[in-house]
Design an enzyme around this catalytic site. Structure first.
Site, mmCIF file in Angstrom:
data_model
loop_
_atom_site.group_PDB
_atom_site.id
_atom_site.type_symbol
_atom_site.label_atom_id
_atom_site.label_comp_id
_atom_site.label_asym_id
_atom_site.label_seq_id
_atom_site.Cartn_x
_atom_site.Cartn_y
_atom_site.Cartn_z
ATOM 1 N N ASP A 86 1.098 -1.054 -0.016
ATOM 2 C CA ASP A 86 0.068 -0.235 0.531
ATOM 3 C C ASP A 86 0.793 1.368 -0.174
ATOM 4 O O ASP A 86 1.821 1.202 0.690
ATOM 5 C CB ASP A 86 -0.902 0.275 1.191
ATOM 6 C CG ASP A 86 -2.934 0.006 0.893
ATOM 7 O OD1 ASP A 86 -2.661 0.039 -0.137
ATOM 8 O OD2 ASP A 86 -3.214 -0.202 1.994
ATOM 9 N N GLU A 118 -5.130 4.574 -3.446
ATOM 10 C CA GLU A 118 -6.885 4.979 -3.170
ATOM 11 C C GLU A 118 -7.173 5.628 -3.467
ATOM 12 O O GLU A 118 -6.626 7.401 -4.210
ATOM 13 C CB GLU A 118 -7.032 5.448 -1.779
ATOM 14 C CG GLU A 118 -6.688 4.297 -0.147
ATOM 15 C CD GLU A 118 -7.120 4.437 0.997
ATOM 16 O OE1 GLU A 118 -7.758 6.047 0.852
ATOM 17 O OE2 GLU A 118 -7.151 3.796 2.193
ATOM 18 N N GLU A 185 -14.262 -1.224 -1.720
ATOM 19 C CA GLU A 185 -14.365 -1.637 -0.168
ATOM 20 C C GLU A 185 -15.767 -0.995 0.630
ATOM 21 O O GLU A 185 -15.979 0.309 0.100
ATOM 22 C CB GLU A 185 -13.542 -0.754 0.577
ATOM 23 C CG GLU A 185 -13.532 -1.011 2.506
ATOM 24 C CD GLU A 185 -12.198 -0.870 3.110
ATOM 25 O OE1 GLU A 185 -11.000 -0.510 2.837
ATOM 26 O OE2 GLU A 185 -12.468 -0.907 4.227
HETATM 27 O O1 KIV Z 1 -5.561 -1.874 4.228
HETATM 28 C C1 KIV Z 1 -6.007 -2.884 3.937
HETATM 29 O O2 KIV Z 1 -6.004 -3.451 4.408
HETATM 30 C C2 KIV Z 1 -6.890 -2.188 2.707
HETATM 31 C C3 KIV Z 1 -7.707 -3.414 2.616
HETATM 32 C C4 KIV Z 1 -8.950 -2.998 3.722
HETATM 33 C C5 KIV Z 1 -7.983 -3.747 1.284
HETATM 34 O O3 KIV Z 1 -7.004 -1.244 2.090
#
Ligand code: KIV
Length: 278
Positions: A86, A118, A185
């Site tokens: 991420d 995102e 989500e």
């Molecule tokens: O950070 C995370 O774990 C996520 C999931 C909820 C998809 O973005």
């Protein structure tokens, strides 16, 4: 199941064949190994790291250095699953250069195979730039926790016409920019179904119902490792918090009573050596 590394081609193939994609989070080496050995297709080192592991009450405080540190631990434990790292809050907004450098760190330093970020139309050009550098990007729409203060809470997104239309447009924009999959989500089930039917890339649902091309959960929710309440969409497959609490209490009681350690936990030494020490 083949031991071959899961790639973006695997996602494209899954969209065609209807095979469901499985994805879970991991933030460290042992959990990454267990998730990979369970045959899960993709491991997300999510910025949920903030809530699940670092003790924050949101994902906002998580930094690039936090992410890279944990992604490195995860990739050391994974052989087959695609590792997706991420991009944390504000790591891809300030400038295109900074966004590319940060996405590059996730692959180059972290060893992940893809990044996730995102947002919709507002990040489409950033996604396009990353993809043009050879960085696979997974999108994330619906409830986007990095905008929690703007959204005003953890709520289902896309229930009214305006929000639903915006979600459809955002999904088309980031698909066009080159994402290979989109996390949805907390999106109403019929809207997630429509998105799944109309998009050419895989949808990965979390609180978005059964029609998505795949599912993702936070592993700590699935295993019951949180002390508080988990979200309604997170099915619990174990209750490790209770199991761990029971084991820790048993240890405390056995140390206090002298039951631990027993003879089998200790090491002897020759009597003649010992006698010379007295
Ligand atoms: O950070 C995370 O774990 C996520 C999931 C909820 C998809 O973005």
């Amino acid at each position: 199941m083949s031991n071959q590394r899961v790639t973006t081609a695997y996602f494209r193939e899954a969209k065609k064949t209807g095979r469901k994609i499985t994805m879970l989070t991991a933030y460290d080496y042992p959990m990454a190994r267990m998730v990979d050995e369970a045959g899960i297709d993709a491991i997300l080192v999510g910025d949920s790291l903030g809530n699940a592991v670092l003790g924050y009450d949101s994902t906002i405080p998580v930094t690039m250095d936090d992410m890279v540190h944990h992604i490195k631990a995860v990739t050391r434990g994974v052989k087959r699953a695609m590792v997706v790292g991420d991009l944390p809050f504000l790591s891809y907004h300030i400038s295109r250069e900074e966004a590319l450098r940060n996405a590059g760190r996730i692959l180059q330093e972290g060893g992940a195979q893809a990044v996730k970020l995102e947002g919709g139309q507002e990040v489409a050009e950033t996604i396009r730039a990353m993809v043009s550098c050879g960085i696979p990007v997974m999108g994330h729409l619906g409830l986007t926790p990095q905008s929690i203060h703007q959204m005003g809470g953890y709520r289902v997104q896309g229930k009214d016409e305006a929000q639903a239309k915006k979600l459809l447009e955002d999904a088309r924009a980031i698909q066009e920019a080159g994402v290979f999959a989109i996390v949805l989500e907390c999106v109403p089930v019929p809207l997630a179904k429509l998105l799944t039917e109309t998009l050419e890339v895989c949808t990965i649902g979390i609180g978005a119902g059964p029609y998505c091309n795949g599912q993702v959960l936070v592993t700590h929710d699935l295993l019951g490792m949180f002390m508080g309440k988990s979200p309604r969409f997170a099915k619990r497959y174990a209750n490790l918090h209770e199991e761990i609490a029971r084991a820790l209490q048993a240890y405390r009681e056995e140390v206090q009573s002298g039951a631990f350690p027993g003879p089998e936990h200790g090491f002897d030494m020759p009597g003649e050596v010992l006698s010379k020490l007295y």
